[in-house]
Design a protein around this motif. Structure first.
Motif, short mmCIF file in Angstrom:
data_model
loop_
_atom_site.label_atom_id
_atom_site.label_comp_id
_atom_site.label_asym_id
_atom_site.label_seq_id
_atom_site.Cartn_x
_atom_site.Cartn_y
_atom_site.Cartn_z
N SER A 145 11.55 7.33 1.29
CA SER A 145 12.74 7.75 0.55
C SER A 145 13.35 8.96 1.24
O SER A 145 12.77 10.04 1.26
N ARG B 80 1.00 7.97 3.24
CA ARG B 80 1.63 9.25 3.57
C ARG B 80 1.70 9.32 5.08
O ARG B 80 0.74 9.02 5.78
N ASP C 122 0.84 -1.21 0.00
CA ASP C 122 0.00 0.00 0.00
C ASP C 122 0.87 1.25 0.00
O ASP C 122 1.91 1.29 0.65
N HIS C 123 0.43 2.26 -0.74
CA HIS C 123 1.11 3.55 -0.72
C HIS C 123 0.50 4.39 0.39
O HIS C 123 -0.73 4.51 0.47
N GLU D 62 5.87 -2.07 3.81
CA GLU D 62 6.66 -3.27 3.58
C GLU D 62 6.16 -4.43 4.44
O GLU D 62 6.13 -5.56 4.01
N THR E 112 6.16 10.24 1.94
CA THR E 112 5.33 9.17 1.39
C THR E 112 6.18 7.93 1.27
O THR E 112 7.42 8.00 1.19
N GLY E 113 5.55 6.79 1.26
CA GLY E 113 6.29 5.54 1.15
C GLY E 113 5.37 4.37 0.86
O GLY E 113 4.19 4.54 0.61
N THR E 114 5.97 3.19 0.91
CA THR E 114 5.25 1.96 0.63
C THR E 114 5.31 1.06 1.85
O THR E 114 6.37 0.91 2.46
N LYS F 22 -3.61 6.01 4.00
CA LYS F 22 -3.48 5.49 2.63
C LYS F 22 -3.60 6.63 1.64
O LYS F 22 -4.36 7.58 1.85
N THR F 23 -2.88 6.51 0.55
CA THR F 23 -2.98 7.50 -0.53
C THR F 23 -3.26 6.77 -1.82
O THR F 23 -2.95 5.58 -1.96
N VAL G 148 -2.48 6.07 -5.71
CA VAL G 148 -1.23 6.08 -6.46
C VAL G 148 -1.32 7.03 -7.63
O VAL G 148 -2.28 7.20 -8.27
N VAL H 30 7.25 1.03 7.00
CA VAL H 30 7.10 1.78 5.75
C VAL H 30 8.48 2.11 5.20
O VAL H 30 9.37 2.53 5.94
#
Length: 177
Positions: A157, A129, A126-127, A143, A139-141, A174-175, A177, A154
């Motif tokens: 970067s 913020r 899930d993407h 894991e 923002t991230g993904t 959640k954001t 994509v 998460v």
């Protein structure tokens, strides 16, 4: 005749008003001996709102109320004629709910009241913020997800490198994509 559990259909969102009305009507008509408990299964959930996290309660079965009663014509009519009640599940001759199922529902209610569940569920990939803490607005993904502790790992970067950060459910949203 013994009291058994029956499912009553109520207008969704009016379960508490139906319970209060039923209690009042039972008392007014002197029919306490025909009725037992009235159950609205609920659980606590946490949700993110402006101004912080808030714990609210949510019904397991919206639009349904469980009533323990002795089924007679008088008791059936008392429940059926209560405002915001559509009727019994099963119509004119409703089938009682087995005690084992009611015990299971009561166990769910006790478990749900003990520890609030998150309103949003996260999955790996899930993407998101970050909305709170040192990494706010990153923002991230996702894991890894740990639902027992309500934490997510998460990958954000930072300076062009993916860095794993462990955050609470309440710190991310959640954001798209």
């Amino acid at each position: 005749m013994a009291k058994k559990w029956y499912v009553v259909q109520a207008y969704s969102g009016y379960e508490a008003k139906v319970k209060a009305s039923l209690d009042e009507r039972i008392r007014q008509n002197g029919m306490e001996q025909l009725f037992g408990d009235i159950l609205i299964p609920k659980e606590n959930v946490t949700e993110n709102r402006p101004g912080g996290r808030r714990v609210t309660s949510r019904t397991f079965y919206p639009g349904y109320v469980f009533v323990q009663m002795e089924m007679t014509d008088e008791s059936w009519h008392l429940v059926k004629d209560t405002p915001k009640v559509s009727g019994f599940v099963g119509g004119r001759h409703p089938t009682p709910v087995p005690e084992s199922e009611i015990a299971q529902i009561e166990h769910q209610v006790a478990e749900g009241a003990a520890k609030p569940k998150p309103k949003v569920v996260f999955d790996a990939g899930d993407h998101v913020r970050v909305i709170d803490g040192a990494f706010a607005n990153f923002t991230g993904t996702v894991e890894e997800v740990n639902p027992d502790k309500q934490k997510v790992k998460v990958l954000v970067s930072i300076f062009g490198r993916a860095t794993p950060v462990e955050l609470d459910y309440g710190q991310v949203e959640k954001t798209a994509v």
